[in-house]
Scaffold this active site. Sequence first.
Site, PDB file in Angstrom:
ATOM      1  N   SER A   1       0.537  -0.839  -0.192  1.00  0.00           N
ATOM      2  CA  SER A   1      -0.217  -0.476   0.066  1.00  0.00           C
ATOM      3  C   SER A   1       0.756   1.136   0.062  1.00  0.00           C
ATOM      4  O   SER A   1       0.429   2.061  -1.091  1.00  0.00           O
ATOM      5  CB  SER A   1      -0.877   0.150   0.783  1.00  0.00           C
ATOM      6  OG  SER A   1      -0.481  -0.134   1.971  1.00  0.00           O
TER       7      SER A   1
ATOM      8  N   ASP B   1      -5.621  -1.383   8.378  1.00  0.00           N
ATOM      9  CA  ASP B   1      -4.932  -2.711   7.658  1.00  0.00           C
ATOM     10  C   ASP B   1      -3.796  -3.212   8.862  1.00  0.00           C
ATOM     11  O   ASP B   1      -3.330  -3.448   9.088  1.00  0.00           O
ATOM     12  CB  ASP B   1      -4.494  -2.519   7.035  1.00  0.00           C
ATOM     13  CG  ASP B   1      -3.281  -3.846   6.353  1.00  0.00           C
ATOM     14  OD1 ASP B   1      -4.497  -4.643   6.334  1.00  0.00           O
ATOM     15  OD2 ASP B   1      -2.813  -3.551   5.025  1.00  0.00           O
TER      16      ASP B   1
HETATM   17  C1  LIG Z   1      -0.991  -6.244   7.001  1.00  0.00           C
HETATM   18  S1  LIG Z   1       0.733  -5.710   7.014  1.00  0.00           S
HETATM   19  C2  LIG Z   1       0.313  -4.237   6.419  1.00  0.00           C
HETATM   20  C3  LIG Z   1       0.380  -4.207   4.894  1.00  0.00           C
HETATM   21  C4  LIG Z   1       0.110  -2.609   4.179  1.00  0.00           C
HETATM   22  N1  LIG Z   1      -0.877  -1.647   4.709  1.00  0.00           N
HETATM   23  C5  LIG Z   1      -0.201  -3.233   2.565  1.00  0.00           C
HETATM   24  O1  LIG Z   1      -1.118  -3.103   2.019  1.00  0.00           O
HETATM   25  O2  LIG Z   1       1.262  -3.350   1.970  1.00  0.00           O
HETATM   26  C6  LIG Z   1       0.788  -4.894   8.692  1.00  0.00           C
HETATM   27  C7  LIG Z   1       1.392  -4.018   9.683  1.00  0.00           C
HETATM   28  O3  LIG Z   1       0.986  -3.513   9.989  1.00  0.00           O
HETATM   29  C8  LIG Z   1       2.121  -3.456  11.307  1.00  0.00           C
HETATM   30  N2  LIG Z   1       1.969  -3.118  12.521  1.00  0.00           N
HETATM   31  C9  LIG Z   1       1.587  -3.889  13.911  1.00  0.00           C
HETATM   32  N3  LIG Z   1       0.262  -3.401  15.166  1.00  0.00           N
HETATM   33  C10 LIG Z   1       1.502  -1.867  14.500  1.00  0.00           C
HETATM   34  C11 LIG Z   1       0.584  -0.934  15.921  1.00  0.00           C
HETATM   35  N4  LIG Z   1      -0.156  -0.936  16.602  1.00  0.00           N
HETATM   36  N5  LIG Z   1       0.545   0.595  14.418  1.00  0.00           N
HETATM   37  C12 LIG Z   1       1.012   0.548  13.223  1.00  0.00           C
HETATM   38  N6  LIG Z   1       1.813  -0.076  12.635  1.00  0.00           N
HETATM   39  C13 LIG Z   1       1.615  -1.676  13.162  1.00  0.00           C
HETATM   40  C14 LIG Z   1       2.991  -4.580  10.809  1.00  0.00           C
HETATM   41  O4  LIG Z   1       4.299  -4.872  11.402  1.00  0.00           O
HETATM   42  C15 LIG Z   1       2.383  -4.796   9.653  1.00  0.00           C
HETATM   43  O5  LIG Z   1       3.818  -4.515   8.850  1.00  0.00           O
END
Ligand SMILES: C[S@@+](CC[C@H](N)C(=O)[O-])C[C@H]1O[C@@H](n2cnc3c(N)ncnc32)[C@H](O)[C@@H]1O
Length: 279
Positions: A98, A162
């Site tokens: 994303s 996400d």
């Molecule tokens: C599903 S992945 C994101 C994928 C990305 N949005 C995409 O579509 O390419 C979720 C991400 O959120 C991060 N994450 C987990 N908990 C979080 C938090 N509380 N705040 C911000 N980022 C977080 C993880 O390290 C991971 O990289």
Amino acid sequence: MNYRHVYHAGNFADVVKHATLAHIVTYLQRKETPLMILDAHAGPGLYDLSCEQASKTNEWQGGIGKIWEGSGHPALQPWLDVVRAFNPDGELAVYPGSPKLFQAMLRPQDRLVLVEKHPQDHVSADIEFGRDPRVRIHLDDAYARIKACLPPPERRGLVLIDPPYEEKDEHRKLVKGLAQALKRWPSGIYCIWYPIKGRAQIDSFWDDLKSLAPPPTLAAELMIRPGDDPFRLNGCGLLILNPPWTLEESLKDMLPYLLRTLAPGKGSYRLEWLAREPA
Ligand SMILES: C[S@@+](CC[C@H](N)C(=O)[O-])C[C@H]1O[C@@H](n2cnc3c(N)ncnc32)[C@H](O)[C@@H]1O
């Protein structure tokens, strides 16, 4: 925090999410006025599909791999244009997550805010985006940063929520974070991604969201297999709050194509309004 998106990059769930996001950004850019995109769970941004981690699962082969080989569909165009631009020789080698998708679509007047809590993924994002003056990267918690960034001065834009859903109370945290966000910016477009294992959990998540009296909210789901194994990722969903008026029609075209291409004969899709009236 064990979750690393590289194992899942480009899978069926990324396809549904990223194609929908590209539609929303394209819609917002019909006007010249600037917009702000807040990617609250960003990940590192660009994925090498031949790296050790991606090759371990090869999930991308059931997602972008099938779309790449497929006949194509006009509703996927804005997103596929970006994926193609990253793979100019026609061989699918890398996949834009994303943050890279958003950056590729930014105009000079637009702004992108990335939030990532995992230090390693944050460093990767910093290397990828550090020099673009339109992009800010925060090593922070998504919901804290959403609170700090809203409402954006532009008053136009999109928030992507996400999370990895590693934590048991992620749905609860999300609903709380969204309630705060809606208080600050009720007219913003929010896109929330969620995994579907069993239905009961999703129904209760939807009930919690309905209790916020949200603005018009469209729900789009793609199941790649029957939802009868609660331990597998059987499907995924998106909730889009304040969706562009064009999105429902686009998803009506896009979801049957994705089903035919990604899960022929096995899955199903669903498109409905979780809330219809302005809150
Ligand atoms: C599903 S992945 C994101 C994928 C990305 N949005 C995409 O579509 O390419 C979720 C991400 O959120 C991060 N994450 C987990 N908990 C979080 C938090 N509380 N705040 C911000 N980022 C977080 C993880 O390290 C991971 O990289």
